[in-house]
Design a protein around this motif. Structure first.
Motif, PDB file in Angstrom:
ATOM      1  N   GLY A  71     -16.422  51.441 -51.875  1.00 32.46           N
ATOM      2  CA  GLY A  71     -15.470  52.444 -51.418  1.00 32.46           C
ATOM      3  C   GLY A  71     -16.133  53.462 -50.513  1.00 32.46           C
ATOM      4  O   GLY A  71     -15.556  53.916 -49.523  1.00 32.46           O
ATOM      5  N   SER A  72     -17.344  53.825 -50.859  1.00 28.10           N
ATOM      6  CA  SER A  72     -18.068  54.786 -50.029  1.00 28.10           C
ATOM      7  C   SER A  72     -18.322  54.225 -48.632  1.00 28.10           C
ATOM      8  O   SER A  72     -18.182  54.939 -47.631  1.00 28.10           O
ATOM      9  CB  SER A  72     -19.385  55.155 -50.727  1.00 28.10           C
ATOM     10  OG  SER A  72     -20.132  56.034 -49.936  1.00 28.10           O
ATOM     11  N   LYS A  73     -18.684  52.906 -48.571  1.00 26.93           N
ATOM     12  CA  LYS A  73     -18.915  52.289 -47.257  1.00 26.93           C
ATOM     13  C   LYS A  73     -17.630  52.235 -46.439  1.00 26.93           C
ATOM     14  O   LYS A  73     -17.624  52.497 -45.226  1.00 26.93           O
ATOM     15  CB  LYS A  73     -19.476  50.885 -47.453  1.00 26.93           C
ATOM     16  CG  LYS A  73     -20.880  50.846 -48.012  1.00 26.93           C
ATOM     17  CD  LYS A  73     -21.352  49.420 -48.196  1.00 26.93           C
ATOM     18  CE  LYS A  73     -22.760  49.382 -48.788  1.00 26.93           C
ATOM     19  NZ  LYS A  73     -23.220  47.995 -48.987  1.00 26.93           N
ATOM     20  N   GLU A  74     -16.504  51.925 -47.082  1.00 24.14           N
ATOM     21  CA  GLU A  74     -15.218  51.858 -46.377  1.00 24.14           C
ATOM     22  C   GLU A  74     -14.838  53.218 -45.829  1.00 24.14           C
ATOM     23  O   GLU A  74     -14.352  53.350 -44.683  1.00 24.14           O
ATOM     24  CB  GLU A  74     -14.138  51.330 -47.339  1.00 24.14           C
ATOM     25  CG  GLU A  74     -12.757  51.195 -46.711  1.00 24.14           C
ATOM     26  CD  GLU A  74     -12.759  50.181 -45.582  1.00 24.14           C
ATOM     27  OE1 GLU A  74     -11.940  50.346 -44.654  1.00 24.14           O
ATOM     28  OE2 GLU A  74     -13.592  49.228 -45.612  1.00 24.14           O
ATOM     29  N   ARG A  75     -15.008  54.241 -46.632  1.00 22.10           N
ATOM     30  CA  ARG A  75     -14.705  55.597 -46.161  1.00 22.10           C
ATOM     31  C   ARG A  75     -15.576  55.971 -44.976  1.00 22.10           C
ATOM     32  O   ARG A  75     -15.146  56.635 -44.030  1.00 22.10           O
ATOM     33  CB  ARG A  75     -14.885  56.601 -47.308  1.00 22.10           C
ATOM     34  CG  ARG A  75     -13.784  56.519 -48.357  1.00 22.10           C
ATOM     35  CD  ARG A  75     -13.856  57.689 -49.317  1.00 22.10           C
ATOM     36  NE  ARG A  75     -15.083  57.680 -50.114  1.00 22.10           N
ATOM     37  CZ  ARG A  75     -15.212  57.051 -51.257  1.00 22.10           C
ATOM     38  NH1 ARG A  75     -14.180  56.318 -51.747  1.00 22.10           N
ATOM     39  NH2 ARG A  75     -16.348  57.092 -51.925  1.00 22.10           N
ATOM     40  N   LYS A  76     -16.836  55.523 -45.016  1.00 27.34           N
ATOM     41  CA  LYS A  76     -17.731  55.812 -43.889  1.00 27.34           C
ATOM     42  C   LYS A  76     -17.263  55.122 -42.611  1.00 27.34           C
ATOM     43  O   LYS A  76     -17.240  55.729 -41.526  1.00 27.34           O
ATOM     44  CB  LYS A  76     -19.147  55.359 -44.266  1.00 27.34           C
ATOM     45  CG  LYS A  76     -20.180  55.697 -43.214  1.00 27.34           C
ATOM     46  CD  LYS A  76     -21.561  55.274 -43.684  1.00 27.34           C
ATOM     47  CE  LYS A  76     -22.617  55.621 -42.643  1.00 27.34           C
ATOM     48  NZ  LYS A  76     -23.968  55.191 -43.077  1.00 27.34           N
ATOM     49  N   ARG A  77     -16.847  53.834 -42.737  1.00 24.21           N
ATOM     50  CA  ARG A  77     -16.361  53.117 -41.561  1.00 24.21           C
ATOM     51  C   ARG A  77     -15.090  53.768 -40.996  1.00 24.21           C
ATOM     52  O   ARG A  77     -14.881  53.865 -39.783  1.00 24.21           O
ATOM     53  CB  ARG A  77     -16.081  51.652 -41.909  1.00 24.21           C
ATOM     54  CG  ARG A  77     -17.351  50.828 -42.104  1.00 24.21           C
ATOM     55  CD  ARG A  77     -17.033  49.336 -42.119  1.00 24.21           C
ATOM     56  NE  ARG A  77     -16.217  48.975 -43.284  1.00 24.21           N
ATOM     57  CZ  ARG A  77     -16.731  48.574 -44.437  1.00 24.21           C
ATOM     58  NH1 ARG A  77     -18.050  48.490 -44.605  1.00 24.21           N
ATOM     59  NH2 ARG A  77     -15.916  48.258 -45.434  1.00 24.21           N
TER      60      ARG A  77
END
Length: 314
Positions: free
Chosen positions: A275-281
Protein backbone atom coordinates in the motif's frame (compact mmCIF):
# COMPACT_ATOMS: atom_id res chain seq x y z
CA UNK A 1 19.06 -31.74 166.31
CA UNK A 2 16.71 -33.33 163.80
CA UNK A 3 17.08 -30.27 161.52
CA UNK A 4 20.87 -30.66 161.44
CA UNK A 5 20.56 -34.38 160.63
CA UNK A 6 18.15 -33.55 157.79
CA UNK A 7 20.53 -30.96 156.33
CA UNK A 8 23.43 -33.40 156.53
CA UNK A 9 21.41 -36.07 154.73
CA UNK A 10 20.51 -33.67 151.88
CA UNK A 11 24.18 -32.66 151.44
CA UNK A 12 25.27 -36.32 151.35
CA UNK A 13 22.69 -37.16 148.68
CA UNK A 14 23.68 -34.11 146.57
CA UNK A 15 27.37 -35.08 146.78
CA UNK A 16 26.65 -38.65 145.69
CA UNK A 17 24.57 -37.44 142.70
CA UNK A 18 27.34 -35.06 141.57
CA UNK A 19 30.00 -37.74 141.86
CA UNK A 20 27.89 -40.15 139.83
CA UNK A 21 27.48 -37.52 137.02
CA UNK A 22 31.22 -36.85 136.90
CA UNK A 23 31.88 -40.59 136.68
CA UNK A 24 29.56 -40.99 133.67
CA UNK A 25 31.01 -37.91 131.90
CA UNK A 26 34.55 -39.14 132.43
CA UNK A 27 33.60 -42.54 131.12
CA UNK A 28 31.99 -40.90 128.01
CA UNK A 29 35.10 -38.76 127.26
CA UNK A 30 37.73 -41.40 127.89
CA UNK A 31 40.14 -42.16 125.05
CA UNK A 32 40.09 -45.44 123.28
CA UNK A 33 43.40 -47.19 122.95
CA UNK A 34 43.74 -49.67 120.11
CA UNK A 35 39.97 -49.81 119.76
CA UNK A 36 38.51 -50.84 116.38
CA UNK A 37 36.53 -47.59 116.48
CA UNK A 38 39.68 -45.43 116.04
CA UNK A 39 40.75 -44.36 112.52
CA UNK A 40 43.63 -46.26 110.92
CA UNK A 41 47.06 -45.34 112.33
CA UNK A 42 45.72 -43.88 115.60
CA UNK A 43 47.25 -44.89 118.87
CA UNK A 44 44.68 -42.98 120.92
CA UNK A 45 41.59 -41.16 119.71
CA UNK A 46 38.55 -39.17 120.71
CA UNK A 47 34.99 -39.44 119.44
CA UNK A 48 34.92 -35.72 118.71
CA UNK A 49 38.58 -34.94 117.86
CA UNK A 50 39.71 -38.04 115.96
CA UNK A 51 43.31 -39.16 116.46
CA UNK A 52 45.13 -37.72 119.48
CA UNK A 53 48.36 -39.70 119.10
CA UNK A 54 49.69 -41.80 116.25
CA UNK A 55 51.45 -45.09 115.92
CA UNK A 56 55.26 -44.94 115.59
CA UNK A 57 56.69 -43.22 112.44
CA UNK A 58 53.34 -41.65 111.53
CA UNK A 59 52.68 -37.88 111.57
CA UNK A 60 49.60 -36.39 113.17
CA UNK A 61 47.87 -33.79 110.99
CA UNK A 62 44.93 -31.61 112.03
CA UNK A 63 42.28 -31.29 109.32
CA UNK A 64 40.04 -28.23 109.68
CA UNK A 65 36.31 -28.47 108.97
CA UNK A 66 34.84 -25.00 109.63
CA UNK A 67 35.71 -24.36 113.29
CA UNK A 68 36.28 -28.03 114.12
CA UNK A 69 39.66 -29.75 113.87
CA UNK A 70 40.03 -33.50 113.48
CA UNK A 71 43.32 -35.37 113.86
CA UNK A 72 44.50 -37.93 111.26
CA UNK A 73 47.67 -40.02 111.15
CA UNK A 74 49.68 -39.99 107.89
CA UNK A 75 52.96 -41.53 106.68
CA UNK A 76 54.00 -38.08 105.33
CA UNK A 77 52.64 -34.56 105.64
CA UNK A 78 50.41 -33.18 102.82
CA UNK A 79 51.47 -30.44 100.37
CA UNK A 80 51.95 -27.12 102.14
CA UNK A 81 53.09 -28.79 105.40
CA UNK A 82 56.40 -30.13 106.70
CA UNK A 83 56.99 -32.83 109.33
CA UNK A 84 58.94 -32.57 112.60
CA UNK A 85 59.81 -35.59 114.72
CA UNK A 86 60.29 -35.76 118.51
CA UNK A 87 60.27 -38.53 121.12
CA UNK A 88 56.79 -37.48 122.22
CA UNK A 89 55.07 -37.21 118.79
CA UNK A 90 55.54 -36.42 115.12
CA UNK A 91 53.73 -33.25 113.96
CA UNK A 92 52.79 -31.66 110.58
CA UNK A 93 53.37 -27.90 110.53
CA UNK A 94 52.29 -25.40 107.86
CA UNK A 95 54.80 -23.99 105.31
CA UNK A 96 55.24 -20.29 104.68
CA UNK A 97 52.52 -18.55 102.65
CA UNK A 98 54.66 -18.28 99.46
CA UNK A 99 55.72 -21.96 99.48
CA UNK A 100 53.95 -24.83 97.77
CA UNK A 101 56.23 -27.37 99.51
CA UNK A 102 58.97 -26.78 102.10
CA UNK A 103 61.69 -28.43 104.16
CA UNK A 104 60.87 -26.32 107.20
CA UNK A 105 59.15 -23.03 107.92
CA UNK A 106 62.08 -20.98 106.60
CA UNK A 107 63.20 -23.11 103.62
CA UNK A 108 60.91 -23.65 100.59
CA UNK A 109 61.49 -26.54 98.17
CA UNK A 110 58.90 -25.43 95.53
CA UNK A 111 57.17 -22.10 95.05
CA UNK A 112 53.60 -21.24 94.13
CA UNK A 113 52.82 -20.06 90.59
CA UNK A 114 54.29 -16.62 89.91
CA UNK A 115 57.26 -17.03 92.26
CA UNK A 116 60.72 -18.51 91.63
CA UNK A 117 62.86 -20.42 94.11
CA UNK A 118 66.31 -19.08 94.96
CA UNK A 119 68.29 -20.28 97.98
CA UNK A 120 65.18 -21.61 99.71
CA UNK A 121 63.20 -18.39 99.24
CA UNK A 122 60.39 -17.67 96.80
CA UNK A 123 60.88 -14.45 94.85
CA UNK A 124 58.87 -12.58 92.23
CA UNK A 125 61.99 -12.07 90.07
CA UNK A 126 65.44 -13.61 89.76
CA UNK A 127 68.88 -12.04 90.26
CA UNK A 128 70.64 -10.65 87.18
CA UNK A 129 72.83 -13.70 86.66
CA UNK A 130 69.83 -16.07 86.66
CA UNK A 131 66.69 -16.47 84.56
CA UNK A 132 63.23 -17.68 85.71
CA UNK A 133 62.04 -21.16 84.77
CA UNK A 134 58.26 -21.39 84.72
CA UNK A 135 58.44 -25.18 84.45
CA UNK A 136 60.63 -25.59 87.53
CA UNK A 137 59.49 -22.39 89.27
CA UNK A 138 63.14 -21.75 90.02
CA UNK A 139 65.84 -19.25 89.15
CA UNK A 140 68.23 -21.18 86.88
CA UNK A 141 71.64 -20.21 85.47
CA UNK A 142 71.77 -18.26 82.22
CA UNK A 143 73.71 -20.82 80.20
CA UNK A 144 74.42 -18.38 77.39
CA UNK A 145 72.90 -15.31 75.81
CA UNK A 146 69.23 -15.68 74.89
CA UNK A 147 68.41 -16.48 71.24
CA UNK A 148 68.03 -13.56 68.87
CA UNK A 149 64.93 -11.39 69.34
CA UNK A 150 64.26 -12.84 72.82
CA UNK A 151 63.32 -10.52 75.64
CA UNK A 152 63.62 -13.33 78.21
CA UNK A 153 64.49 -17.00 77.94
CA UNK A 154 64.54 -20.25 79.82
CA UNK A 155 67.92 -21.20 78.36
CA UNK A 156 70.02 -20.56 75.29
CA UNK A 157 67.53 -22.43 73.08
CA UNK A 158 64.14 -21.51 74.57
CA UNK A 159 62.54 -18.06 74.67
CA UNK A 160 59.78 -17.22 77.10
CA UNK A 161 59.05 -13.69 75.78
CA UNK A 162 59.98 -11.99 72.50
CA UNK A 163 61.18 -8.52 71.66
CA UNK A 164 58.56 -6.04 70.35
CA UNK A 165 57.42 -6.82 66.82
CA UNK A 166 58.14 -10.56 67.19
CA UNK A 167 55.86 -13.48 68.02
CA UNK A 168 56.58 -16.51 70.18
CA UNK A 169 56.10 -20.05 68.85
CA UNK A 170 57.47 -23.16 70.60
CA UNK A 171 60.24 -21.24 72.35
CA UNK A 172 61.34 -19.32 69.23
CA UNK A 173 60.67 -15.73 68.10
CA UNK A 174 59.45 -14.85 64.59
CA UNK A 175 58.91 -11.53 62.86
CA UNK A 176 56.62 -13.38 60.41
CA UNK A 177 54.78 -16.47 61.63
CA UNK A 178 55.46 -19.75 59.76
CA UNK A 179 52.98 -21.24 57.31
CA UNK A 180 49.68 -22.37 58.84
CA UNK A 181 50.19 -19.89 61.72
CA UNK A 182 49.24 -16.24 62.14
CA UNK A 183 50.17 -13.55 64.70
CA UNK A 184 48.04 -12.88 67.77
CA UNK A 185 48.63 -9.26 68.75
CA UNK A 186 47.26 -9.67 72.27
CA UNK A 187 49.35 -12.72 73.21
CA UNK A 188 52.26 -11.76 70.92
CA UNK A 189 52.38 -15.40 69.86
CA UNK A 190 51.96 -17.34 66.62
CA UNK A 191 48.67 -19.21 66.79
CA UNK A 192 47.30 -21.80 64.30
CA UNK A 193 45.34 -20.37 61.39
CA UNK A 194 41.71 -21.44 61.22
CA UNK A 195 40.59 -22.48 57.70
CA UNK A 196 37.09 -22.02 56.36
CA UNK A 197 34.82 -25.04 56.60
CA UNK A 198 31.71 -25.54 54.45
CA UNK A 199 28.91 -28.06 54.62
CA UNK A 200 27.65 -30.51 52.04
CA UNK A 201 26.04 -29.41 48.79
CA UNK A 202 22.26 -29.23 48.73
CA UNK A 203 20.19 -31.00 46.07
CA UNK A 204 19.99 -29.33 42.66
CA UNK A 205 17.13 -26.84 42.44
CA UNK A 206 14.43 -26.63 39.72
CA UNK A 207 15.43 -26.24 36.06
CA UNK A 208 14.56 -22.61 35.32
CA UNK A 209 14.61 -20.58 32.10
CA UNK A 210 17.18 -17.79 31.95
CA UNK A 211 15.27 -14.57 31.29
CA UNK A 212 13.76 -14.69 27.73
CA UNK A 213 16.40 -17.01 26.26
CA UNK A 214 15.99 -20.66 25.42
CA UNK A 215 18.70 -21.65 27.94
CA UNK A 216 17.82 -23.27 31.25
CA UNK A 217 19.92 -23.82 34.40
CA UNK A 218 19.66 -25.28 37.91
CA UNK A 219 21.41 -24.18 41.13
CA UNK A 220 22.68 -25.83 44.32
CA UNK A 221 24.14 -24.23 47.50
CA UNK A 222 26.09 -25.06 50.66
CA UNK A 223 26.50 -23.27 54.00
CA UNK A 224 29.63 -21.99 55.80
CA UNK A 225 30.16 -24.10 58.93
CA UNK A 226 33.23 -22.24 60.28
CA UNK A 227 34.42 -18.79 59.26
CA UNK A 228 38.18 -18.54 58.67
CA UNK A 229 40.60 -16.56 60.83
CA UNK A 230 42.11 -13.40 59.28
CA UNK A 231 44.85 -15.39 57.52
CA UNK A 232 43.09 -18.75 57.26
CA UNK A 233 42.15 -20.36 53.96
CA UNK A 234 39.23 -18.39 52.47
CA UNK A 235 35.85 -19.96 51.86
CA UNK A 236 35.17 -21.60 48.46
CA UNK A 237 32.09 -20.82 46.39
CA UNK A 238 28.84 -21.47 48.23
CA UNK A 239 26.63 -21.70 45.11
CA UNK A 240 27.00 -23.53 41.82
CA UNK A 241 25.00 -23.50 38.54
CA UNK A 242 24.83 -25.81 35.54
CA UNK A 243 22.89 -26.08 32.29
CA UNK A 244 19.85 -28.32 32.41
CA UNK A 245 17.11 -29.67 30.14
CA UNK A 246 13.44 -30.48 30.61
CA UNK A 247 11.09 -32.97 28.94
CA UNK A 248 8.96 -30.13 27.56
CA UNK A 249 8.85 -29.21 23.80
CA UNK A 250 11.94 -27.57 22.47
CA UNK A 251 12.35 -23.85 22.81
CA UNK A 252 11.21 -22.11 19.53
CA UNK A 253 8.75 -24.85 18.37
CA UNK A 254 5.30 -23.25 17.94
CA UNK A 255 1.84 -24.64 17.58
CA UNK A 256 -0.50 -24.15 14.57
CA UNK A 257 -2.27 -21.18 16.11
CA UNK A 258 1.02 -19.39 16.68
CA UNK A 259 2.08 -20.06 13.09
CA UNK A 260 -1.22 -18.66 11.76
CA UNK A 261 -0.83 -15.53 13.83
CA UNK A 262 2.72 -15.09 12.61
CA UNK A 263 1.61 -15.54 8.95
CA UNK A 264 -1.19 -13.01 9.42
CA UNK A 265 1.27 -10.53 10.88
CA UNK A 266 3.61 -11.06 7.94
CA UNK A 267 0.71 -10.57 5.48
CA UNK A 268 -0.32 -7.40 7.25
CA UNK A 269 3.22 -6.12 7.11
CA UNK A 270 3.44 -7.09 3.38
CA UNK A 271 0.08 -5.43 2.59
CA UNK A 272 1.14 -2.35 4.42
CA UNK A 273 4.37 -2.21 2.41
CA UNK A 274 2.51 -2.68 -0.92
CA UNK A 275 0.00 0.00 0.00
CA UNK A 276 2.83 2.36 0.78
CA UNK A 277 4.38 1.72 -2.65
CA UNK A 278 1.03 2.33 -4.39
CA UNK A 279 0.54 5.60 -2.56
CA UNK A 280 4.03 6.63 -3.59
CA UNK A 281 3.33 5.88 -7.26
CA UNK A 282 0.07 7.83 -7.09
CA UNK A 283 1.83 10.83 -5.66
CA UNK A 284 4.44 10.60 -8.41
CA UNK A 285 1.67 10.53 -11.12
CA UNK A 286 -0.05 13.51 -9.58
CA UNK A 287 3.18 15.46 -9.48
CA UNK A 288 3.85 14.56 -13.18
CA UNK A 289 0.38 15.73 -14.23
CA UNK A 290 0.83 19.01 -12.40
CA UNK A 291 4.18 19.59 -14.12
CA UNK A 292 2.67 18.76 -17.53
CA UNK A 293 -0.22 21.20 -16.98
CA UNK A 294 2.16 23.92 -15.91
CA UNK A 295 4.27 23.34 -19.01
CA UNK A 296 1.18 23.62 -21.28
CA UNK A 297 0.16 26.84 -19.60
CA UNK A 298 3.61 28.30 -20.07
CA UNK A 299 3.60 27.31 -23.77
CA UNK A 300 0.17 28.87 -24.33
CA UNK A 301 1.21 32.09 -22.68
CA UNK A 302 4.35 32.37 -24.85
CA UNK A 303 2.25 31.78 -28.00
CA UNK A 304 -0.18 34.54 -26.97
CA UNK A 305 2.62 37.04 -26.28
CA UNK A 306 4.16 36.27 -29.65
CA UNK A 307 0.85 36.90 -31.44
CA UNK A 308 0.38 40.21 -29.69
CA UNK A 309 3.74 41.52 -30.98
CA UNK A 310 3.11 40.57 -34.67
CA UNK A 311 1.18 43.24 -36.83
CA UNK A 312 -2.38 42.32 -37.70
CA UNK A 313 -3.16 42.13 -41.47
CA UNK A 314 -5.57 44.81 -43.03
Amino acid sequence: MQLQQLISLVLILHWMEDADCQHHASKHRQHKRGSPGCPAGCLTCSVYNGCLTCQPKLFIHLQRDAIRQTGVCLPSCPKGFFGTRSPEKNDCSKCGSECETCFDKNFCTRCKVGSYLHKGKCQASCPDELVPSDAKRECVPRVAACPADCDSCLNSDTCTRCMPGHYLLRGQCYSVCPEEFEPNEQLMECVPSVPCEVGEWSEWGPCLRILKTCLREETRTRKIVQNPSPQGNPCPATSEKRECFTKRKKCGKKDKGSRNRDQKNRNNRKGSAEGSKERKRKREREMGNREEAENRNKTEQRRKRAQSRDPQPV
